[in-house]
Enzyme design. Structure first.
Site, mmCIF file in Angstrom:
data_model
loop_
_atom_site.group_PDB
_atom_site.id
_atom_site.type_symbol
_atom_site.label_atom_id
_atom_site.label_comp_id
_atom_site.label_asym_id
_atom_site.label_seq_id
_atom_site.Cartn_x
_atom_site.Cartn_y
_atom_site.Cartn_z
ATOM 1 N N ASP A 10 -5.510 4.164 -12.870
ATOM 2 C CA ASP A 10 -5.764 3.036 -14.016
ATOM 3 C C ASP A 10 -7.193 3.189 -14.331
ATOM 4 O OD1 ASP A 10 -3.423 1.273 -13.051
ATOM 5 O OD2 ASP A 10 -4.603 1.170 -10.980
ATOM 6 N N SER A 24 2.749 0.515 -6.755
ATOM 7 C CA SER A 24 3.476 -0.442 -6.154
ATOM 8 C C SER A 24 4.691 -0.798 -6.979
ATOM 9 C CB SER A 24 2.749 -1.450 -5.737
ATOM 10 O OG SER A 24 1.439 -1.093 -5.095
ATOM 11 N N ARG A 25 4.459 -0.727 -8.170
ATOM 12 C CA ARG A 25 5.521 -1.267 -8.893
ATOM 13 C C ARG A 25 6.734 0.025 -9.001
ATOM 14 N NH1 ARG A 25 1.291 -3.918 -12.214
ATOM 15 N NH2 ARG A 25 1.732 -6.013 -12.264
ATOM 16 N N LEU A 85 0.889 -1.094 0.045
ATOM 17 C CA LEU A 85 0.104 -0.018 -0.076
ATOM 18 C C LEU A 85 0.905 1.311 -0.013
ATOM 19 C CD1 LEU A 85 -2.547 -1.117 2.704
ATOM 20 C CD2 LEU A 85 -2.682 -1.451 0.180
ATOM 21 N N HIS A 86 0.178 2.277 -0.600
ATOM 22 C CA HIS A 86 0.780 3.602 -0.426
ATOM 23 C C HIS A 86 -0.253 4.907 -0.589
ATOM 24 C CE1 HIS A 86 -0.809 3.763 -4.736
ATOM 25 N NE2 HIS A 86 0.135 2.842 -5.026
ATOM 26 N N GLU A 87 0.116 5.979 -0.589
ATOM 27 C CA GLU A 87 -0.603 7.112 -0.236
ATOM 28 C C GLU A 87 -1.923 7.056 -1.304
ATOM 29 O OE1 GLU A 87 2.717 7.047 -0.022
ATOM 30 O OE2 GLU A 87 2.925 8.414 1.706
ATOM 31 N N GLY A 88 -1.779 6.435 -2.604
ATOM 32 C CA GLY A 88 -2.792 6.399 -3.470
ATOM 33 C C GLY A 88 -3.843 5.305 -2.776
ATOM 34 N N HIS A 89 -3.570 4.365 -2.282
ATOM 35 C CA HIS A 89 -4.383 3.488 -1.762
ATOM 36 C C HIS A 89 -5.160 4.181 -0.384
ATOM 37 C CE1 HIS A 89 -1.600 0.276 -3.204
ATOM 38 N NE2 HIS A 89 -2.920 0.000 -4.021
ATOM 39 N N GLN A 116 -4.572 -11.914 -13.269
ATOM 40 C CA GLN A 116 -4.493 -10.620 -14.055
ATOM 41 C C GLN A 116 -3.078 -10.642 -14.562
ATOM 42 O OE1 GLN A 116 -6.156 -8.192 -10.729
ATOM 43 N NE2 GLN A 116 -4.784 -6.726 -11.546
HETATM 44 O O1 PAF Z 1 -5.875 -2.181 -9.052
HETATM 45 C C1 PAF Z 1 -5.564 -3.057 -8.566
HETATM 46 O O2 PAF Z 1 -4.972 -2.979 -7.595
HETATM 47 C C2 PAF Z 1 -5.970 -4.488 -8.790
HETATM 48 O O3 PAF Z 1 -6.294 -4.531 -10.392
HETATM 49 C C3 PAF Z 1 -7.531 -4.804 -8.369
HETATM 50 C C4 PAF Z 1 -8.611 -3.891 -8.680
HETATM 51 C C5 PAF Z 1 -7.381 -4.747 -6.777
HETATM 52 C C6 PAF Z 1 -7.957 -6.062 -8.699
HETATM 53 O O4 PAF Z 1 -6.940 -7.267 -8.481
#
Ligand code: PAF
Length: 297
Positions: A144, A180-181, A27-31, A55
């Site tokens: 995204d 995160s990447r 997690l980061h400040e975006g989350h 995915q």
């Molecule tokens: O954006 C993400 O982190 C992922 O694509 C999600 C929406 C959690 C689905 O795995």
């Protein structure tokens, strides 16, 4: 904050209006921005951490995708999350036979073309999470943008009752969109990566100065990225926000969606355009005053 592993535990513990923030962790400040928005609007906030193998394409970074549950739970707790849902694979996918959602054409463009199967995996997991938790509201980052468009489509196509809430991109002080990447970006790569947002911001300035020609706006980003070392533009595309249809001339709502490769890392970013009271307005995201937690080590 309580940590739970099953949908049944989430449903038992949730009360009142439920806000949901799906994540793959690290997690980061975006989350955190998604979580804070959920806390502002809902009685119970559920965040999930699930690295969804479905995915990731062959050759992508599933094995090395950053994971740190201790750090994530501290950040989620501080953000006000009530339930941290950390399911295992069998909880999310109880059947090996997964009924795949048939995706609309736009899921095959841009990121969909670069990452075959990616959006199929996203749509599948998002549908399972939304039906398993049944939140009133679910929060997704505008960074995204194509994923957000797909989730909005999914909710309509499958008649899900959740309201999707978009939240503006969070950025490092030099403009790099949080992801995160970004952890993969060190030294020169990290410097190179900032060219993408620089290009977008110049295009946004041009829109604010009256430019509306799609190819010209795309060309502004291409030129900035071409001038920087160590970064290769993949695409710059002015598209409608909902179906990612190419636009020759700017109308709103739209996004200028871009992607670039820095060494092995594929970066995406965008600025969004919407119709405000005085015409087209730009959402460039929110620039943090200090480097994010991703820059800590
Ligand atoms: O954006 C993400 O982190 C992922 O694509 C999600 C929406 C959690 C689905 O795995």
């Amino acid at each position: 904050m309580k940590m739970v592993g099953t949908f049944a535990e989430v449903r038992d513990a949730a009360y009142g209006s439920v806000g949901f923030v799906p994540t793959m962790g690290y997690l980061h400040e975006g989350h955190v921005a998604l979580m804070l928005e959920a806390c502002r609007e809902c009685d119970t906030v559920v965040a999930s951490i699930f690295v969804n193998a479905l995915q990731f394409g062959p050759g992508e970074d599933l094995a090395t995708y950053p994971r740190d549950l201790d750090r994530d739970s501290q950040l989620a707790k501080r953000a006000g999350v009530d339930l941290l849902f950390v399911p295992d694979r069998d909880e999310v996918y109880p059947d090996d036979e997964i009924a795949a959602v048939e995706l609309p054409d736009f899921a095959g463009r841009l990121e969909g073309e670069r990452r075959p199967g990616h959006f199929q995996g996203v749509a599948t997991v998002v549908e399972l999470l939304l039906t398993g938790i049944d939140p009133d509201r679910a929060y997704f980052g505008l960074k995204d943008a194509q994923q957000l468009a797909l989730v909005n489509w999914l909710v309509g196509a499958r008649r899900l009752s959740t309201t999707i809430v978009p939240v503006s991109t969070r950025r490092e002080p030099d403009g790099l969109a949080l992801s995160s990447r970004n952890r993969y970006l060190k030294g020169e790569s990290r410097v190179a990566a900032s060219a993408l947002s620089r290009g977008l911001f110049q295009a946004a300035d041009a829109v604010e100065a009256g430019e509306a020609d799609g190819p010209t706006l795309e060309g502004i980003v291409s030129a900035v990225v071409a001038d920087a070392a160590g970064i290769e533009l993949d695409y710059a595309a002015l598209v409608t926000s909902d179906r990612f249809e190419p636009l020759e001339k700017l109308e709103a709502p739209a996004v200028l969606a871009v992607a670039a490769n820095v060494s092995e890392t594929h970066l995406i970013d965008n600025v969004a355009f919407f119709r405000g009271e005085d015409g087209i307005e730009v959402d460039r995201g929110v620039v943090l005053e200090r480097p994010s937690v991703l820059e800590e080590n």
